[in-house]
Write an enzyme that holds these catalytic residues in place. Structure first.
Site, PDB file in Angstrom:
ATOM      1  N   THR A  32      -0.808  -1.176  -8.286  1.00 56.94           N
ATOM      2  CA  THR A  32      -0.205  -2.197  -9.386  1.00 56.94           C
ATOM      3  C   THR A  32      -1.555  -3.429  -8.314  1.00 56.94           C
ATOM      4  O   THR A  32      -2.473  -3.061  -7.196  1.00 56.94           O
ATOM      5  CB  THR A  32       1.385  -2.287  -8.201  1.00 56.94           C
ATOM      6  OG1 THR A  32       1.735  -1.399  -8.195  1.00 56.94           O
ATOM      7  CG2 THR A  32       1.578  -3.882  -7.804  1.00 56.94           C
ATOM      8  N   GLN A 105       3.249   4.656 -16.067  1.00 61.09           N
ATOM      9  CA  GLN A 105       4.457   5.014 -14.640  1.00 61.09           C
ATOM     10  C   GLN A 105       5.581   4.309 -14.641  1.00 61.09           C
ATOM     11  O   GLN A 105       5.398   3.088 -14.703  1.00 61.09           O
ATOM     12  CB  GLN A 105       3.334   4.845 -13.534  1.00 61.09           C
ATOM     13  CG  GLN A 105       3.738   5.177 -12.258  1.00 61.09           C
ATOM     14  CD  GLN A 105       3.932   5.169 -10.849  1.00 61.09           C
ATOM     15  OE1 GLN A 105       4.091   3.886 -10.535  1.00 61.09           O
ATOM     16  NE2 GLN A 105       3.530   5.583 -10.177  1.00 61.09           N
ATOM     17  N   HIS A 181       8.885   7.382 -11.550  1.00 61.32           N
ATOM     18  CA  HIS A 181       7.797   6.847 -10.372  1.00 61.32           C
ATOM     19  C   HIS A 181       9.309   7.376  -9.578  1.00 61.32           C
ATOM     20  O   HIS A 181       9.950   6.828  -9.066  1.00 61.32           O
ATOM     21  CB  HIS A 181       7.225   5.193  -9.885  1.00 61.32           C
ATOM     22  CG  HIS A 181       6.857   4.949  -8.747  1.00 61.32           C
ATOM     23  ND1 HIS A 181       6.682   5.543  -7.848  1.00 61.32           N
ATOM     24  CD2 HIS A 181       6.675   3.617  -8.372  1.00 61.32           C
ATOM     25  CE1 HIS A 181       6.328   4.844  -6.629  1.00 61.32           C
ATOM     26  NE2 HIS A 181       6.393   3.805  -7.280  1.00 61.32           N
ATOM     27  N   ASN A 184       7.245   5.906  -2.672  1.00 61.05           N
ATOM     28  CA  ASN A 184       6.766   4.498  -2.262  1.00 61.05           C
ATOM     29  C   ASN A 184       8.019   3.734  -1.914  1.00 61.05           C
ATOM     30  O   ASN A 184       7.890   2.578  -1.889  1.00 61.05           O
ATOM     31  CB  ASN A 184       6.075   3.865  -3.428  1.00 61.05           C
ATOM     32  CG  ASN A 184       4.135   4.794  -3.181  1.00 61.05           C
ATOM     33  OD1 ASN A 184       3.875   5.481  -1.890  1.00 61.05           O
ATOM     34  ND2 ASN A 184       3.869   4.857  -3.770  1.00 61.05           N
ATOM     35  N   TYR A 186      10.970   3.218  -3.793  1.00 56.15           N
ATOM     36  CA  TYR A 186      11.145   2.119  -4.487  1.00 56.15           C
ATOM     37  C   TYR A 186      12.567   3.286  -5.536  1.00 56.15           C
ATOM     38  O   TYR A 186      13.394   4.177  -4.565  1.00 56.15           O
ATOM     39  CB  TYR A 186      10.471   2.454  -5.573  1.00 56.15           C
ATOM     40  CG  TYR A 186       9.308   1.316  -6.204  1.00 56.15           C
ATOM     41  CD1 TYR A 186       9.655   0.336  -5.023  1.00 56.15           C
ATOM     42  CD2 TYR A 186       7.874   1.587  -5.226  1.00 56.15           C
ATOM     43  CE1 TYR A 186       8.192  -0.924  -4.759  1.00 56.15           C
ATOM     44  CE2 TYR A 186       6.862   0.348  -4.821  1.00 56.15           C
ATOM     45  CZ  TYR A 186       7.463  -0.312  -4.125  1.00 56.15           C
ATOM     46  OH  TYR A 186       6.210  -1.421  -4.214  1.00 56.15           O
ATOM     47  N   ARG A 233       5.738  11.335  -9.520  1.00 54.66           N
ATOM     48  CA  ARG A 233       4.668  11.657  -8.560  1.00 54.66           C
ATOM     49  C   ARG A 233       5.997  10.911  -6.860  1.00 54.66           C
ATOM     50  O   ARG A 233       7.031  10.713  -7.152  1.00 54.66           O
ATOM     51  CB  ARG A 233       4.561   9.714  -8.576  1.00 54.66           C
ATOM     52  CG  ARG A 233       3.747   9.290  -7.564  1.00 54.66           C
ATOM     53  CD  ARG A 233       2.848   7.883  -7.935  1.00 54.66           C
ATOM     54  NE  ARG A 233       1.350   8.521  -6.496  1.00 54.66           N
ATOM     55  CZ  ARG A 233       0.552   7.909  -5.900  1.00 54.66           C
ATOM     56  NH1 ARG A 233       1.134   6.617  -6.014  1.00 54.66           N
ATOM     57  NH2 ARG A 233      -0.136   7.881  -5.265  1.00 54.66           N
ATOM     58  N   ASN A 241       7.634  -0.100   3.019  1.00 57.31           N
ATOM     59  CA  ASN A 241       8.962   0.175   2.060  1.00 57.31           C
ATOM     60  C   ASN A 241       9.902   0.540   2.927  1.00 57.31           C
ATOM     61  O   ASN A 241      11.021   0.696   2.652  1.00 57.31           O
ATOM     62  CB  ASN A 241       8.836   0.136   0.993  1.00 57.31           C
ATOM     63  CG  ASN A 241       8.450  -0.326  -0.142  1.00 57.31           C
ATOM     64  OD1 ASN A 241       8.156  -1.786  -0.085  1.00 57.31           O
ATOM     65  ND2 ASN A 241       7.713  -0.155  -1.376  1.00 57.31           N
ATOM     66  N   GLY A 320      -7.483   6.178  -5.824  1.00 51.89           N
ATOM     67  CA  GLY A 320      -6.884   5.078  -6.134  1.00 51.89           C
ATOM     68  C   GLY A 320      -7.767   3.849  -5.909  1.00 51.89           C
ATOM     69  O   GLY A 320      -8.806   3.189  -7.036  1.00 51.89           O
TER      70      GLY A 320
HETATM   71  C1  PHB Z   1       1.477  -2.451  -3.927  1.00 50.28           C
HETATM   72  O1  PHB Z   1       2.410  -3.177  -3.981  1.00 50.28           O
HETATM   73  O2  PHB Z   1       1.572  -1.933  -2.857  1.00 50.28           O
HETATM   74  C2  PHB Z   1       2.409  -0.935  -4.274  1.00 50.28           C
HETATM   75  C3  PHB Z   1       2.807  -0.491  -5.829  1.00 50.28           C
HETATM   76  C4  PHB Z   1       3.875   0.462  -5.947  1.00 50.28           C
HETATM   77  C5  PHB Z   1       3.986   1.160  -5.075  1.00 50.28           C
HETATM   78  C6  PHB Z   1       2.579   1.699  -4.430  1.00 50.28           C
HETATM   79  C7  PHB Z   1       2.218   0.189  -3.944  1.00 50.28           C
HETATM   80  O3  PHB Z   1       3.875   2.511  -5.254  1.00 50.28           O
END
Ligand code: PHB
Length: 362
Positions: A32, A105, A181, A184, A186, A233, A241, A320
């Site tokens: 991101t 993604q 996705h 993380n 979401y 993923r 989060n 990353g």
């Molecule tokens: C972030 O904004 O740091 C972020 C966004 C999406 C992700 C992981 C981290 O899957």
């Protein structure tokens, strides 16, 4: 590129997803960067950023919202409007001109959003009406997360349809495939984990029920792309989060087993905690539950990446931060060249600085 010689596979070995050939196993992780233009449309600097990184065996794009309600942050690109599809087409053309490969993604942030970012200022959606601890990044600065709207049973087919439509749009935009996705904290991860999913219907309860939405999404996206062009993923131990599960090993071993029913391109696993790097789970056990290719991520470097592949822990490794700072990372790895250091201050938002101005090696 000069491959490192070895009779075993390593980061420099090619790999095939069905009929899609990747030149190496050095994957650009989804990142991101909050630099999309007006209307969350990819713009010139995004085209240049991805073009510079086309030497990756595969680029996985930054998370791209599948719908207006999937949005959770300012400046993240979407894949639901015509303008966004046209913007992404410029990105995929640039990557293909450099002989690269790129998946998009597909992202729905669920409760990690804010009413000020939502159509009609509605509350964000989630499996259950449980507020995340922490704050949303909004156009008015950081604001506390809100108690989300718990999706009703009759709203879930609409979410699956949004993934299918985004998958169609990704095809029109010229991508080589898509990554779902489910990591993380979401939306899909919120369904997978017992800390955020308290539903008592067919989409909550035991892990078979908690993964039902993910599997419906996987099937809908496979119907568009074919399984070899679809990756998933997950991030079993990530606490980012405010996400948690009482039994992450059992939960994600079960997810890996169920995903093995489909000949997916790969399972992409963010190992350990994204922020602290701490790892407690047995990722080899998780990997052994999955019959397809395993992509490892989180804190790997040249040496540990090569050894993960040589020792058959992983088939590919996603990088990353190293790709943020080194557009020519595969060449630097192949020749053992020094690496640029990423600048955290320019990770999220801003202009070309810290985005397209990291130099290639000489
Ligand atoms: C972030 O904004 O740091 C972020 C966004 C999406 C992700 C992981 C981290 O899957």
């Amino acid at each position: 590129m000069t491959p490192v010689t070895s009779d075993k596979n390593n980061l420099f070995s090619p790999i095939l997803f069905g009929d899609l050939a990747l030149a190496n196993r050095i994957i650009m992780a989804p990142l991101t960067r909050n630099r999309a233009g007006e209307g969350n449309v990819p713009q010139d600097m995004n085209v240049e950023y991805y073009r510079q990184r086309a030497g990756a065996g595969l680029i996985i794009s930054e998370g791209s919202q599948i719908s207006a309600t999937g949005l959770g942050y300012p400046g993240t690109p979407g894949i639901h409007s015509k303008a966004q599809v046209d913007g992404w087409k410029r990105v995929t053309d640039a990557v293909h001109d450099e002989d690269g490969r790129i998946f998009i993604q597909l992202w729905h942030t669920g409760r990690i959003s804010h009413s000020s970012l939502q159509p009609g200022q509605c509350l964000p959606v989630a499996p259950s009406a449980l507020k995340a601890a922490g704050q949303a990044m909004t156009h008015q600065g950081l604001q506390d997360f809100e108690t989300p709207h718990a999706l009703t049973l009759d709203e879930l087919p609409g979410i699956v349809a949004e993934y299918a439509s985004a998958a169609e749009n990704a095809k029109a935009a010229g991508f080589d495939g898509v990554e779902i996705h489910a990591a993380n904290g979401y939306l899909l991860d919120q369904f997978l984990r017992d800390g955020t999913n308290r539903r008592e219907d067919a989409y909550g309860g035991d892990i078979a029920k908690r993964m039902r939405l993910l599997l419906e999404v996987v099937e809908a996206v496979i119907a568009v792309w074919g399984a070899h062009r679809v990756g998933v993923r997950v991030s079993p131990e990530n606490s980012f989060n405010d996400i948690k599960d009482s039994q992450p090993q059992q939960t994600f071993n079960a997810v890996a087993k169920s995903l093995s029913d489909y000949p997916l391109a790969y399972l992409h696993v963010l190992e350990g905690d994204m922020l602290s790097g701490e790892r407690q789970m047995d990722y080899q056990a998780l990997r052994n539950c999955f019959t397809g290719f395993y992509m490892a991520n989180n804190g790997y470097d040249l040496e540990s990446g090569n050894s993960a592949i040589e020792q058959n822990h992983a088939d590919m490794v996603a990088f990353g931060k190293l790709f943020i700072a080194n557009p020519d990372l595969p060449v630097r790895f192949a020749k053992n060249l020094p690496l640029n250091t990423p600048d955290q201050a320019t990770f999220y938002g801003g202009d070309e600085r810290g985005y397209t101005d990291y130099p290639r090696y000489n």
